[in-house]
Design an enzyme around this catalytic site. Structure first.
Site, PDB file in Angstrom:
ATOM      1  N   HIS D 160       1.250  -0.549  -0.206  1.00  0.00           N
ATOM      2  CA  HIS D 160       0.104  -0.454   0.023  1.00  0.00           C
ATOM      3  C   HIS D 160       1.019   0.902  -0.028  1.00  0.00           C
ATOM      4  O   HIS D 160       0.395   2.229   0.817  1.00  0.00           O
ATOM      5  CB  HIS D 160      -0.963   0.491   1.094  1.00  0.00           C
ATOM      6  CG  HIS D 160      -1.675  -1.117   1.225  1.00  0.00           C
ATOM      7  ND1 HIS D 160      -2.909  -1.041   1.189  1.00  0.00           N
ATOM      8  CD2 HIS D 160      -1.467  -2.711   1.902  1.00  0.00           C
ATOM      9  CE1 HIS D 160      -3.955  -2.510   1.266  1.00  0.00           C
ATOM     10  NE2 HIS D 160      -2.840  -2.871   1.790  1.00  0.00           N
ATOM     11  N   SER D 281      15.272  18.837 -18.121  1.00  0.00           N
ATOM     12  CA  SER D 281      13.936  20.148 -18.451  1.00  0.00           C
ATOM     13  C   SER D 281      14.127  20.718 -19.151  1.00  0.00           C
ATOM     14  O   SER D 281      15.818  21.217 -19.122  1.00  0.00           O
ATOM     15  CB  SER D 281      13.786  20.342 -17.377  1.00  0.00           C
ATOM     16  OG  SER D 281      12.937  20.928 -17.672  1.00  0.00           O
ATOM     17  N   LYS D 287      16.695  19.397 -12.998  1.00  0.00           N
ATOM     18  CA  LYS D 287      16.068  18.344 -13.051  1.00  0.00           C
ATOM     19  C   LYS D 287      16.855  16.789 -14.007  1.00  0.00           C
ATOM     20  O   LYS D 287      17.460  17.186 -15.094  1.00  0.00           O
ATOM     21  CB  LYS D 287      15.204  18.518 -14.111  1.00  0.00           C
ATOM     22  CG  LYS D 287      13.734  19.077 -13.737  1.00  0.00           C
ATOM     23  CD  LYS D 287      13.563  18.312 -12.117  1.00  0.00           C
ATOM     24  CE  LYS D 287      11.836  17.757 -12.544  1.00  0.00           C
ATOM     25  NZ  LYS D 287      10.812  17.288 -13.578  1.00  0.00           N
ATOM     26  N   GLU D 294       9.160   5.935 -16.751  1.00  0.00           N
ATOM     27  CA  GLU D 294       7.640   7.154 -16.891  1.00  0.00           C
ATOM     28  C   GLU D 294       7.402   6.447 -18.770  1.00  0.00           C
ATOM     29  O   GLU D 294       5.840   6.055 -18.748  1.00  0.00           O
ATOM     30  CB  GLU D 294       8.096   8.015 -17.070  1.00  0.00           C
ATOM     31  CG  GLU D 294       8.133   8.740 -15.774  1.00  0.00           C
ATOM     32  CD  GLU D 294       8.851  10.087 -16.093  1.00  0.00           C
ATOM     33  OE1 GLU D 294       7.534  10.839 -15.722  1.00  0.00           O
ATOM     34  OE2 GLU D 294       9.584  10.593 -16.691  1.00  0.00           O
ATOM     35  N   LYS D 329      -1.681  -6.873 -38.078  1.00  0.00           N
ATOM     36  CA  LYS D 329      -0.414  -7.047 -38.287  1.00  0.00           C
ATOM     37  C   LYS D 329       0.288  -5.980 -37.682  1.00  0.00           C
ATOM     38  O   LYS D 329       0.778  -5.732 -36.970  1.00  0.00           O
ATOM     39  CB  LYS D 329      -0.015  -7.359 -39.871  1.00  0.00           C
ATOM     40  CG  LYS D 329      -0.366  -8.459 -40.145  1.00  0.00           C
ATOM     41  CD  LYS D 329       0.750  -8.714 -41.546  1.00  0.00           C
ATOM     42  CE  LYS D 329      -0.528  -8.058 -42.351  1.00  0.00           C
ATOM     43  NZ  LYS D 329      -2.164  -8.833 -42.123  1.00  0.00           N
TER      44      LYS D 329
END
Lengths: 461, 461, 461, 461
Positions: D160, D281, D287, D294, D329
Site C-alpha cells: 500500500h 528539462s 532536473k 515513465e 498486423k
C-alpha cells in the site's frame, strides 16, 4: 488490555477510531469475496495443520481449530449470512471465535490476508477453470456430433460475407471446433501458472514460522510453491491471463453466434435454430429472435472489457500488494459467470440445429462458387494460375453483362476465353470441387473424416 | 383462444414450446433491470395518457390503468420481488394484470420493449447523472475549501515525480479541481444527448397510433423527441458517452488518489490522511493503509474497461435493436455505482487532509527547486535563456560533485559561472519564486486568489 | 563556459554524460511529433510577441526571431528532415539557431516543453477536429441525398437480424444520419474544451514574466486560458475525449458498414455496392469483396482500443506532467488518420449505392412483416393489444404448420382466431403499414419528409 | 485476351473498372505488411517446391521460380521500394514477373493471400517471439545480477506504499524476476500455437493440388499443420494471445518502473538511476527525469489498448477470412516494437542501478517496521496472534501519542502492554526479522540464496 476489542475486525489496535462509514462501504469486499468461503475454510484448515507442523500449535489446538472451522463451514453451507464484515476472512475468523473462542486468534499466525486471499482465489480458479474446460469440451463435442451428421451435406462457404467456394457443412461447423480446442490448451497452460501456492508469504516478507510450504501445497493440490514472497502477494498475472482466456472463449462464441445468426436469417435460411432457443417480441407477433446468440456477441464485448480492466488494474502499480488488487475478483467471477451462462445455451443450440437442404441446394446452384475450380482446370492444363484467374474473371464479367451464369455461357465463349477450353467447357460441380481438396484441412470427404477423427482424439475418450 | 396463455411473458403466441431453461437463464435481465422499475412505471403512466390522447383508451381506462400502475408501484416500493419474470417490463405488466385484469393488456399498444427500455434507462440516467454531477461538485467544493485554508503554505511541486518548483499548496490541490470541472461540463453535455425521448418508436418502425410525442417528452422531462425510430431503438451512444465520462471522472479520482498516496508516504510526509480513512493490516500492527485511495485507482481501471466494453458492444452491429444491447445497463449501473462509492469517501478524505508544515519546510530547503528562478535572474539581465539554463546546470553539477547545494556554492563560483553573477549570487527563496509567477494560472498569491474566485464561480452560488 | 555545448538538446548543463543510445531511441518522439511543426512554429511566433509585450525581448529581437521562425518554416515546408533530434521542439530550436544564432536561445524564456507541446497539440486538434467535422458532415449529406432519392422505396427493416416491419429505404439510411449528427455535437463540445490555452504555464508553476496570456489566446485562436498551471501541463482529458469521440464515429461507421455488407450479400441482395468500392480475390475470380466496409469494422476495434489506451495512460498518474503523456499524440494521430481514410471512402460508397427493387419487392412479399399491423387492426376494434398479439401469433403458428402465409390463411381461420375478424380478414400491405406510422420519427411519407427537412437543417445551409 | 492486364494486381479480371482512389488508399496495407517480405519470399520458395512435389511445376520451373524469388529478395534487401502496390504479396509477385516473366503467374496456384499472409505473419512472429524471449531473459539476468550484488543489503519493503517489513534488496529486485519468468513461459506456450502452418488452406476451402503440407511445415519450421481450412484463414487467436502476452510484459515493466521511479525520488532516495538513463528539462536546469521508466508505464497502457483492440477485431465476425483481419498486423508489430525499445533500455537501467546505503539505513531505523516481529515474539510465547497484534498495536498508538517510537517505549510500558513482556521488551532488529523468515520465498539469507539459484536455473545455463 483487551486483545480483541472489535471482534469483527482483523486490525485496529493502533487506531484511535473506527473507519468512516463511507470508507467502510467502499472498502467492504464481502459481497464479492463471500464466494471464496469454501476455499478460505479449506486453506485455513491446511494452515492450522502447517502451524502445528511448525510447532506453533499443539495437536489439541489443531484439532479444536479444525473442528471449529468445520462447524463454521457447516453454518455457511446453510446460507451465507448478510453480514457487515469487511471481507470473507474477517467473517470466518469472527464465526470461528463464536465457535471456539480465543483459540481462534491463533489461526492467523504467520499469515496475512495478502497471501490468504491469493491462495483462496487460486483454489477457486483451479476448480472453476476445470469446470470451464469441461463446458468448452461439451460444446466441442456438440459441434463434432452435428458435424458428423452433416458429413455429406454441402453448403457455400463465405469470405468477406460473399460466396466463396462449396464446402461440407461438417467442415464449416468444425471450423469452430478448433478455436475452442486452442482455448482449452490456453486454459490448461494458464491453470499451470495458477497452481502455485502463495500461502506462507505473509503480508510481503514471508513467514517467520517454519511451516512446510511444500507439504501445504500438496495438501491443497498446488503444483508448486511461490519463490518470492513479494511477488506472491502482488502477482495478479494469473487473473489477467484467465480473464483473457475467458475473453477469447467469448470471442469464439461470438463468431459461432454470428455464423448461426447469419445463416438462420430468412434470407440465408441454411440453418434452423431450435425454437426453444429463440424468443419473441413484445410487439411483433411473428418474431423468433436469436437472443441467446446475440448475447454471446454482447458478452464477448464485456469479456474483452474485463481483460482490458485487468491489465489496467496492474499498470503502474508498485510491486507487492496494493489495495487496487481487490478489484481483481469481480473481474474473474464476472468473466467465468458469463461463460457459465453462455456455454450451455450455446451447446444446446448447436445440438438442436437443423439444416435446410432445399435452401442449400438452391444456394449451391450459384455456379460462380466454382470459378476457382474452373481456373484450376486451366492450371491442370499447364496454364499459369494468374492467366487462368484472368480468363475466368473475364468469363464471369461476360456472364454478368449477359445476365447469365458462368456455366451457362456457350461453349464458344469458353473457347474464346482460353484456348485450353477449345475442346469444351469444363464439367464442374460442387461435389467435384469439394472432393478435389483432399489435403489435410481440406473439404474432401476423406479429409473431413480424418479431421473428425482428429477432433475426437482432441476431445479425449 | 386464450389471448394470454402465459401471463408472465410478453410474447409466445407463435411459439409451440417454452424457452429452454438455459436460454431463459441467459436471457433473463430482471436482476439488472429491476433498478428501472420506477422509471418503467412512470413512463407507462405517461404512455397511458398518450394513448388516451390518441383515442386508443377511454378516460375511464386511463384512470384505471393509472391507478393500477400506482398500485404496482406501491407494491414494488415495499421491496422488489425475487421474481422469475424475464425483465422489469414483464414483471410490471404481470403485476398490472394482477391489479386490474385484462385492461392491463391495452397498455402495450403501439409500444415495444425496444423503445420502452431505452426510455426507462434514459430517465434513470438523467436522474443518476444529476446526482453524479452533485457529488462531483461536492468534491470540488471540498478541494476549494482545503485550498483556501492552504493559501499561504508552500510546497515543492513535482514533474516526473522529481522536485520541480515551489508552489502554493492551494495551487496543487486546485489542480485537481479543474479536471472535475471539465468532467461536469462533459456530463452536462452528455445529458443533453440523453434527454431525447425514444418512446413512440415502437420496435423499429414508429407508432401506428397518433400519440403526441412532444407532449410525452414534456411530461417525462425530455428536451426533445427522437427523429428516427430505427435510430431510436438501436442508439446506445449515450450509454457509451456516460460510461466514458464516468471513466474520466474515475481517472481524475485516481490521479488525485495517487498524489495523496504519494504525499502521505512516510518518505514524503507532506500530507496526513485522516485516520478514519485508512485501514489496518491483519498481520502488521503498525499499518495505516490508504485503502480508499488505492481503490480509486483500481476502480478507474474497471471504469475504463467498461468504456471499452460499451464501444465493443456496438462495434459491427447492424442498425436497430439487437439483443446485444441488453448488456448496456450493467455497464452503466456498475460505472455509476463505483463513482457513488468513491466520490463521498474521496470528498471526506480531502476534507480531513492535514499538511505537515515541518516536513514541507524541510523539503523546500532543497534549493535546486530554485534553479529555474536562478536562470530567470540571468534572463532578466539580458542573457538568452538557453545560455542561462546551461550556466545554472553547470553550477548544479559543480554543487553536486562538491557535495554542496546550489545556493551554498561560493560567490566566486557563481561569478565564474556567468559574468552576470559577478556582482553576487542571486537572492532566491521559495517565496520570491512563487510570487514571481503572477500570470493567470500562476503561483503568486494574487493569482491563486483569482483562481479560487474562478473556482467558486464555477461551482455556482 | 559554453552555454550551449550540445546545440541539439534543450537540456544537459547538469549532466556529466550524454544519454545512452537505448534511452535516446526510446525517448525520441520526433517521428511522431514532427506533425506538429507548423503549430510549433506558429505558437513560437506568438510567444516571441508575448515575450516582447512582457518586456523580455526588444522589438528588434522579436522581428529577428519572427523572421528566423519563418525561415525555419520555409525549410520544413520543403520536407521534414530525417533528423536525430529528440523532438519537434528541439529540431525547431536547432534550426532557429542555424538561422539566427544565439538570439534563438531567448525564445524558450518562461516556457517549457510541457506547456509548449500541449499548446501545439491543441492547435493541431482544433484544426484536425474542424476537418473531421467537415468529413462527417459530407458523409451525412451523402446519406441524406441517397435517402431523398429513395423516399418512395420500401424495404423490410430488421431487429435481431430478423424481418421486423416494412420501412422506407430513406428511413433506414437516415437512421445512420442521426448518430453522426450526435457525433458532430460531441466533437464540437469536445473542441470547446480543447480551446483552452496552456501556454504561459511553464513546466508546472506558471511563467515568471508578465506575458499577456489572454492576448496570446486570442492571437492563437483559443477561446480562453487555463486557470491552473499544474493542471495545464498534466491535463490530457481532451485527448481522451477526442479519441473517444473518434472511436464513437468509428463505431457508427462500423454499424453502417455492417448494414451495407449484409444488405449487399448475394442472399439479401437489397443493395448493390459500387464496383469501384469492392475488391477481388487473388484466388477466386468471381469475388467482389466489400473490403472498405470491412475495414470500417476493423478500424472501429482499433479506435476503441485507442480510447482504452488513452484512459489507461492517465490512470494512477500523479498530477502535472509525466513522460507517460508523450504517448498521447500517437493515439490522437492514429485515430484521426483512421477516420481520414474511412470517411471519404464510406461517403463515396454511400453515394454510389443502388437498390435492387425486384429483390426488395420479393422480400416485402413476406407477409409476416405485417403481423404487427394485423394486431393493430384488432386494437383499433377495441381489443387489448396483448390479446391481439396472442391472436395473430396463433394465426402465424397455424400458417407455418400448414405451410402457408398469414394472409393466405382462409377467412374462416381468421374469424376463428378472433371474433373481431368475423367480418373478414384485414386488408394489409406494406404501404398501409408504413403510412400508418405518421408520428415524428415514423415511416409515413410525410414523417420521413419532415425528417429529411430536419436532417437538412442539421447540416446547415 | 490478356491474362494479366494489370500486372500489379492479383485480381481484376471480372472488374469493369479500377478501384476508386479513396478505397485504394484505405485498402492498401503495403506500408504495414512490407515487414513480411522476407517471410513472404521464404514461404513462396517453399510453396514452389511443394507445387513441384504435387506435380504442378516441373523441376526446371521450380528452379527458375526459386532463382527469381532469390533475385527479388536481393532487390528488397537493398531497401524496400516506396511502391504503390496493394500489399507485400502483390509487390513480390510484380517483382517476380519483372525477373522471370509469365512463369511468375504459376506461383499462386492453389494458394490465396488468405493462407499466405497468415503463414508469413506466423513465420515473422516465431522469430520475433524468440527475439522477445531473449530480451526478456536478458532483463531477468540483469535483475539476478543486481540482486546477487545486493544480497546483504536490507531495505524496507512496502505494501500500500506504506512501510511494511524489512527485506533484502535482492529479494525486492527478484520479485520482478518471477513475473518475467512467467511471461517467458506464456510466450513459449503462445508460440506453440503460432507454430501451426496455414499454407495449403487456400482462400477458405483448402488446396486442390496434392501438396505435402507436412513436408511444407517441416521445411518452414512449423510444428504442425492446421486441421481445418476455414479456421486456418480466419483464426487470429494467436495474434490476440501474442499481443496479450506483450501487454503483460509491458505491465510488468511498468511495475518495475514504478518501483524504480518511486525509490529514486528525492524523498525515498534508496536507489540512484544511472544518469545516462535520465533526461533533463528544457526549463528547469536541476532536473534528472526518469523518462525511460515513465515511458514503460505509458507504453504499458498502449499495449493493453492493443490487446483490447485485438479482441475487439474478432468479436462478432463470421468465421473465415474477413478484411477486418488486415488490422491485426499493425497491432502485432506495434506491440513487439514497443517492447523492443523498452526492454534494452530497462535492462541497462537495472544494470546501472546503485543503492544509497545511508538512506536505507536511515529508513530502516523506523522500528515500526518490526511491529510484526514484535507480535511474533508474543506468539512464540504462546499468545494467540490476534491478541499479540492488538497488544503491539496499542503500544504503537501509545508511542505515537507520546512522540516516541515502539522500541523506545520504556520497559514498563511494554510489561503493561502484555504480561509476556514482563521479563523485558524484545530485542528486535531488521537483521533478525529478515533472518526469521527462512521458508521458501522468504527473506532469510539462505532462502534468498536458494531463490537466486532457482532464478539462475530458470534462466538456463
Amino acid at each position: 488490555m483487551n486483545p480483541d476489542p472489535v471482534p469483527h475486525r482483523l486490525w485496529g489496535g493502533r487506531f484511535a477510531a473506527a473507519p468512516a462509514p463511507t470508507l467502510e462501504e467502499l472498502n467492504r469486499s464481502l459481497p464479492v469475496d463471500i464466494r471464496l468461503w469454501r476455499e478460505d475454510v479449506e486453506a485455513s484448515r491446511a494452515w492450522a495443520r502447517a502451524l502445528a507442523g511448525a510447532g506453533v500449535l499443539t495437536a489439541d489446538e489443531v484439532q479444536r481449530l479444525d473442528a471449529g472451522l468445520a462447524a463454521v463451514a457447516a453454518r455457511l453451507e446453510g446460507g451465507a449470512p448478510d453480514a457487515a464484515d469487511e471481507d470473507v476472512h474477517t467473517l470466518i475468523e469472527r464465526l470461528l471465535y463464536e465457535e471456539i473462542g480465543a483459540l481462534a486468534g491463533k489461526l492467523h499466525t504467520g499469515r496475512s490476508r495478502n497471501d490468504q486471499v491469493s491462495t483462496d482465489a487460486r483454489l477457486w480458479a483451479l476448480r472453476a477453470g476445470a469446470d470451464l474446460a469441461q463446458e468448452v469440451r461439451s460444446l466441442q463435442r456438440a459441434l463434432a456430433d452435428r458435424a458428423e451428421a452433416w458429413l455429406d451435406v454441402l453448403m457455400p462457404a463465405y469470405t468477406h460475407m460473399r460466396r466463396a467456394q462449396p464446402v461440407r457443412a461438417a467442415h464449416w461447423l468444425l471450423a469452430h471446433f478448433w478455436g475452442m480446442q486452442r482455448d482449452r490448451e490456453r486454459l490448461a497452460h494458464a491453470l499451470e501458472r495458477v497452481s502455485v501456492l502463495p500461502l506462507g508469504s505473509g503480508a510481503i516478507a514471508g513467514c517467520a514460522f517454519p511451516v512446510d510450504r511444500a507439504a501445504l501445497a500438496r495438501a491443497l493440490g498446488f503444483r508448486e510453491v511461490s519463490q518470492n514472497s513479494i511477488d506472491a502477494v502482488g502477482d495478479r498475472d494469473w487473473i489477467c491471463e484467465l480473464v483473457f482466456v475467458a475473453a477469447l472463449i467469448g470471442t469464439h462464441l461470438s463468431r459461432l453466434a454470428e455464423d448461426l445468426i447469419l445463416f438462420s436469417t430468412e434470407e440465408f435460411g441454411f440453418v434452423r435454430l431450435p425454437e426453444a432457443y429463440t424468443t419473441g417480441s413484445s410487439l411483433m407477433p411473428q418474431k423468433r429472435n436469436p437472443d441467446g446468440l446475440e448475447l454471446a456477441r454482447g458478452k464477448a464485448a464485456r469479456l474483452a472489457g474485463a481483460a482490458a480492466a485487468a491489465l489496467g488494474l496492474l499498470k503502474g502499480l508498485p510491486s507487492a500488494y496494493q489495495k487496487d488488487l481487490q478489484e481483481d475478483k469481480a473481474l474473474l467471477f464476472e468473466s467465468f459467470d458469463a461463460l457459465a451462462l453462455l456455454l450451455p445455451a450455446t451447446r444446446e443450440t448447436v445440438a438442436g440445429l437443423e439444416l435446410d437442404p432445399e435452401t442449400l441446394r438452391r444456394a449451391l446452384a450459384d455456379d460462380s462458387l466454382l470459378a476457382t475450380e474452373a481456373a484450376d482446370v486451366l492450371v491442370r492444363a499447364g496454364v499459369p494460375f494468374r492467366e487462368a484467374h484472368g480468363a475466368i474473371g473475364a468469363l464471369l464479367r461476360r456472364a454478368e453483362s449477359e445476365g447469365t451464369s458462368l456455366l451457362e455461357l456457350p461453349e464458344s465463349v469458353w473457347a474464346e476465353a482460353h484456348p485450353a477450353f477449345a475442346a469444351g467447357k469444363p464439367r464442374l460441380s460442387p461435389e467435384t470441387a469439394v472432393e478435389a481438396r483432399s489435403v489435410t484441412g481440406g473439404t474432401a470427404r476423406a479429409a473431413v473424416v480424418r479431421q473428425l477423427e482428429a477432433a475426437r482424439a482432441a476431445l479425449g475418450r
